[in-house]
Design a protein around this motif. Structure first.
Motif, PDB file in Angstrom:
ATOM      1  N   UNK A 129       0.967  -1.184   0.044  1.00  0.00           N
ATOM      2  CA  UNK A 129       0.130   0.235   0.017  1.00  0.00           C
ATOM      3  C   UNK A 129       0.873   1.341   0.041  1.00  0.00           C
ATOM      4  N   UNK A 130       0.287   2.455  -0.242  1.00  0.00           N
ATOM      5  CA  UNK A 130       1.132   3.481  -0.471  1.00  0.00           C
ATOM      6  C   UNK A 130       1.661   4.297   0.659  1.00  0.00           C
ATOM      7  N   UNK A 131       2.423   3.980   1.460  1.00  0.00           N
ATOM      8  CA  UNK A 131       3.078   4.364   2.832  1.00  0.00           C
ATOM      9  C   UNK A 131       4.601   4.274   2.744  1.00  0.00           C
ATOM     10  N   UNK A 132       5.159   4.899   3.629  1.00  0.00           N
ATOM     11  CA  UNK A 132       6.579   5.015   4.036  1.00  0.00           C
ATOM     12  C   UNK A 132       7.117   3.961   5.048  1.00  0.00           C
ATOM     13  N   UNK A 133       6.008   3.868   5.961  1.00  0.00           N
ATOM     14  CA  UNK A 133       6.145   3.135   6.957  1.00  0.00           C
ATOM     15  C   UNK A 133       7.220   3.393   8.034  1.00  0.00           C
ATOM     16  N   UNK A 134       7.349   4.776   8.324  1.00  0.00           N
ATOM     17  CA  UNK A 134       8.263   5.326   9.281  1.00  0.00           C
ATOM     18  C   UNK A 134       7.850   5.774  10.437  1.00  0.00           C
ATOM     19  N   UNK A 135       6.492   6.200  10.442  1.00  0.00           N
ATOM     20  CA  UNK A 135       5.821   6.793  11.859  1.00  0.00           C
ATOM     21  C   UNK A 135       6.376   8.198  12.052  1.00  0.00           C
ATOM     22  N   UNK A 136       7.149   8.764  11.015  1.00  0.00           N
ATOM     23  CA  UNK A 136       7.858  10.235  11.397  1.00  0.00           C
ATOM     24  C   UNK A 136       6.882  11.317  11.069  1.00  0.00           C
ATOM     25  N   UNK A 137       6.094  11.160  10.141  1.00  0.00           N
ATOM     26  CA  UNK A 137       5.377  12.573   9.453  1.00  0.00           C
ATOM     27  C   UNK A 137       3.811  11.989   8.903  1.00  0.00           C
ATOM     28  N   UNK A 138       3.069  12.804   8.905  1.00  0.00           N
ATOM     29  CA  UNK A 138       1.668  12.483   8.643  1.00  0.00           C
ATOM     30  C   UNK A 138       1.859  12.031   7.105  1.00  0.00           C
ATOM     31  N   UNK A 139       2.615  12.549   6.448  1.00  0.00           N
ATOM     32  CA  UNK A 139       2.871  12.131   4.836  1.00  0.00           C
ATOM     33  C   UNK A 139       3.283  10.839   4.892  1.00  0.00           C
ATOM     34  N   UNK A 140       3.525   9.998   5.992  1.00  0.00           N
ATOM     35  CA  UNK A 140       3.874   8.486   5.944  1.00  0.00           C
ATOM     36  C   UNK A 140       2.626   7.686   5.330  1.00  0.00           C
ATOM     37  N   UNK A 141       1.586   8.301   5.424  1.00  0.00           N
ATOM     38  CA  UNK A 141       0.330   7.825   4.488  1.00  0.00           C
ATOM     39  C   UNK A 141       0.003   8.457   3.318  1.00  0.00           C
ATOM     40  N   UNK A 142      -0.063   7.922   2.116  1.00  0.00           N
ATOM     41  CA  UNK A 142      -0.064   8.615   1.004  1.00  0.00           C
ATOM     42  C   UNK A 142       1.208   8.935   0.818  1.00  0.00           C
ATOM     43  N   UNK A 143       2.216   8.221   0.690  1.00  0.00           N
ATOM     44  CA  UNK A 143       3.558   8.549   0.379  1.00  0.00           C
ATOM     45  C   UNK A 143       3.712   9.353  -0.866  1.00  0.00           C
TER      46      UNK A 143
END
Length: 631
Positions: free
Chosen positions: A469-483
């Motif tokens: 799915x479209x994520x970074x997987x870092x948990x560091x920013x709200x942009x982590x979801x919908x990378x």
């Protein structure tokens, strides 16, 4: 061979695997059993005899009377010498009680230079020792304090000779024991009967206690370590129109079982429970209350260091987890196969388990209070430091030299799930991270650690990831979801990531270090349904101080840019509609006060400028008061 895994109970990484054979000493940890022969204490141990003698000298009038009786047999000259040395002897007694030097076997009483050989008993024992070799003293041949041997010390040597003679008789070598020696031993036993009885009583008591400890021991191969964190968290600022959240009290408890079967391997089993909330929509978290969290899973700039990435939910199958429910967060086995090569594998592991943090701010329970400050973001890609051992992983550690260390791993998130669950959103299944060892979300990561000098550590990181799915997987920013952000790019678009990072720690001295990192993450569409790519960057620099004000206390000052989308191509956009883009910054300070070896208190705060890269958000301050117990 230098490689170690950080098995500290807290911190973003549980293992360090840096530069020496497993940092948690991989040995059988129950010293009672591991040293059983030592615990079966013999009276011939002169160190033990001296300690008993000192205790009895200082606390028992009866012992003083015995010593006075013995002194009557000394010459007039000896008595005068003893009177002149009375005060210094008492000091010697105290020093002897504290003595911890290892003892060595000697074969002649005359080697014990401070024992005065004028009494008949001394001469008799000297003859026995020289014949049967049965007394021990300090390596330099003297007793502490330059004093005469006490009767209890003498009794210890006598008992050693008795045991030695008994051994010779029991092994049918009685022809080696002279008849006159047996008579001498009988006389000595009569003379020192009171002292022998006292010493034997003490040894019997110690042996009984050792047996009780052995019978109630936890394990002969496993060491239990634990960490408990209590923290008060308060915040102010956040998105427009949001009220400040209430101050909350949180906890995280970890119990870690470190097991070694060969003395060189290590099996790590970790259990944890915490009361952080979040769930699928982030509700109940500080970040969501501030209005700074992602719409799913509460990823944010405002996360604390000891907060799990996915509180309240299992991201593998989206099942809920209650507050303070116990979970297996670590299961990893490390074993060397050659002098410079170690392998590891496990079903609950993190990227940071294998890779040295480099930064002195790393340590979720002891150092930086923010998720931003503890590790390079490249280590966090793909849930690499989720706090819940998200992936099954396997890899190696190769020590090329003392100055060069190479590590790599392959991790699969849903290795235990055979097939994807039905879709709950377009192209998003009920197991959103995929299924199978090679069919779901996965990461290949490597780190090269360089130590060009004693004062410089450098870590170079690379990670190649695939996300269902479209994520970074870092948990560091709200942009982590919908990378990949865009009008036609949904959550169900799979992405691939190429992540590069570098970390440096320069120690000016043992007390002062300058550290920092830089990271770049390149995100591309992996579906072929859209043409999109984005780039995220982050950097940090900070000063770390040790032994500040008091030994064991540490402090940190950090400043940097949290993960921020700096480029977007094709169908991707730099930000969602309505966002007023602005570079975010993070400023942090904390001070860890070491109460004792098991308790530390860390007050600290971090300030977010343009949080989540949106200038509409107010400057946000997060304050933390963290108390950490280790055992």
């Amino acid at each position: 061979m230098k490689k170690y895994l950080l098995a500290s109970a807290g911190g973003a990484s549980f293992l360090c695997l840096i530069a020496s054979s497993i940092c948690v000493q991989a040995v059988p940890v129950n010293t009672i059993t591991a040293n059983k022969q030592e615990s079966e204490l013999k009276l011939s141990d002169t160190n033990f005899a001296i300690e008993i003698s000192n205790n009895l000298e200082s606390k028992s009038d009866n012992v003083k009377n015995v010593k006075q009786k013995n002194n009557k047999k000394l010459t007039q000259k000896q008595r005068a010498e003893n009177v002149n040395q009375a005060n210094s002897n008492q000091t010697g007694v105290d020093e002897t009680t504290k003595a911890s030097e290892e003892i060595e076997q000697v074969t002649s009483v005359s080697q014990l230079s401070d024992v005065q050989p004028t009494d008949w008993a001394f001469q008799a024992l000297q003859s026995l020792v020289e014949r049967y070799g049965c007394i021990a003293g300090y390596p330099n041949g003297t007793y502490r304090g330059n004093r005469a041997m006490t009767r209890y010390e003498f009794a210890a040597g006598l008992n050693a000779c008795l045991e030695r003679v008994n051994e010779l008789i029991a092994t049918a070598t009685n022809d080696l024991v002279r008849k006159q020696d047996l008579e001498t031993l009988r006389r000595l036993q009569e003379e020192f009967s009171a002292e022998l009885a006292t010493l034997r009583g003490r040894v019997d008591g110690l042996e009984a206690r050792a047996a009780e400890l052995e019978a109630n021991q936890f394990s002969t191969t496993t060491k239990l370590q634990g960490e408990a964190i209590f923290a008060a968290i308060g915040a102010t600022g956040g998105a427009p129109g949001r009220e400040d959240p209430n101050i909350i009290l949180t906890n995280r408890v970890r119990l870690n079982l470190n097991t070694s079967f060969t003395g060189k391997d290590l099996l790590i089993t970790g259990l944890q429970a915490h009361n952080f909330l979040g769930g699928l929509d982030g509700s109940g978290s500080v970040q969501e209350s501030l209005g700074l969290a992602s719409p799913l899973l509460s990823a944010s700039n405002a996360r604390t260091s000891f907060e799990p990435q996915f509180p309240g939910i299992d991201p593998k199958n989206l099942s809920a987890r209650g507050a303070n429910s116990v979970e297996l967060y670590k299961l990893l086995y490390i074993f060397p196969i050659a002098d410079k090569l170690t392998l590891f594998a496990g079903t609950s592991a993190e990227v940071s388990d294998a890779f040295p943090a480099i930064l002195p701010f790393a340590g979720e329970g002891q150092e930086s209070i923010s998720r931003f400050g503890t590790l390079n973001p490249v280590l966090r890609v793909s849930g690499g430091t989720s706090g819940t051992g998200l992936a099954s992983a396997a890899g190696f550690i190769f020590n090329l030299s003392d100055a060069i260390d190479l590590r790599a791993l392959y991790g699969s998130v849903n290795a235990n799930i055979p097939q994807n669950a039905p879709d709950i959103l377009p192209s998003v299944s009920g197991t959103p991270l995929g299924s199978g060892i090679f069919g779901g979300s996965s990461v290949v990561a490597a780190q090269l650690t360089l130590k060009p000098s004693r004062s410089i550590d450098i870590g170079l990181n690379y990670a190649n990831s695939y996300h269902e799915i479209n994520i970074l997987g870092t948990g560091l920013t709200s942009s982590d979801i919908f990378a990949l952000s865009g009008a036609n790019i949904g959550l169900g678009i799979p992405v691939k990531l190429n992540s590069f990072g570098g970390t440096v720690n320069f120690r000016f001295s043992e007390q002062l270090a300058l550290s920092g990192y830089g990271a770049a993450i390149f995100v591309d569409d992996s579906s072929g349904r859209v043409n999109a790519s984005s780039t995220f960057t982050s950097w940090m620099v900070g000063l770390h101080l040790k032994d500040l004000i008091k030994k064991g206390n540490t402090a940190g000052i950090l400043f940097g840019q949290p993960l921020y989308r700096t480029d977007a191509d094709g169908d991707a956009s730099l930000a969602a509609a309505g966002v007023q883009r602005a570079t975010p910054y993070h400023l942090e300070a904390y001070y860890k006060f070491k109460v004792n070896d098991n308790v530390s208190i860390t007050p600290g705060a971090f300030v977010l400028f343009n949080p989540e890269g949106d200038s509409r958000n107010d400057t946000t301050t997060v304050g933390v008061l963290r108390t950490t117990f280790t055992f």
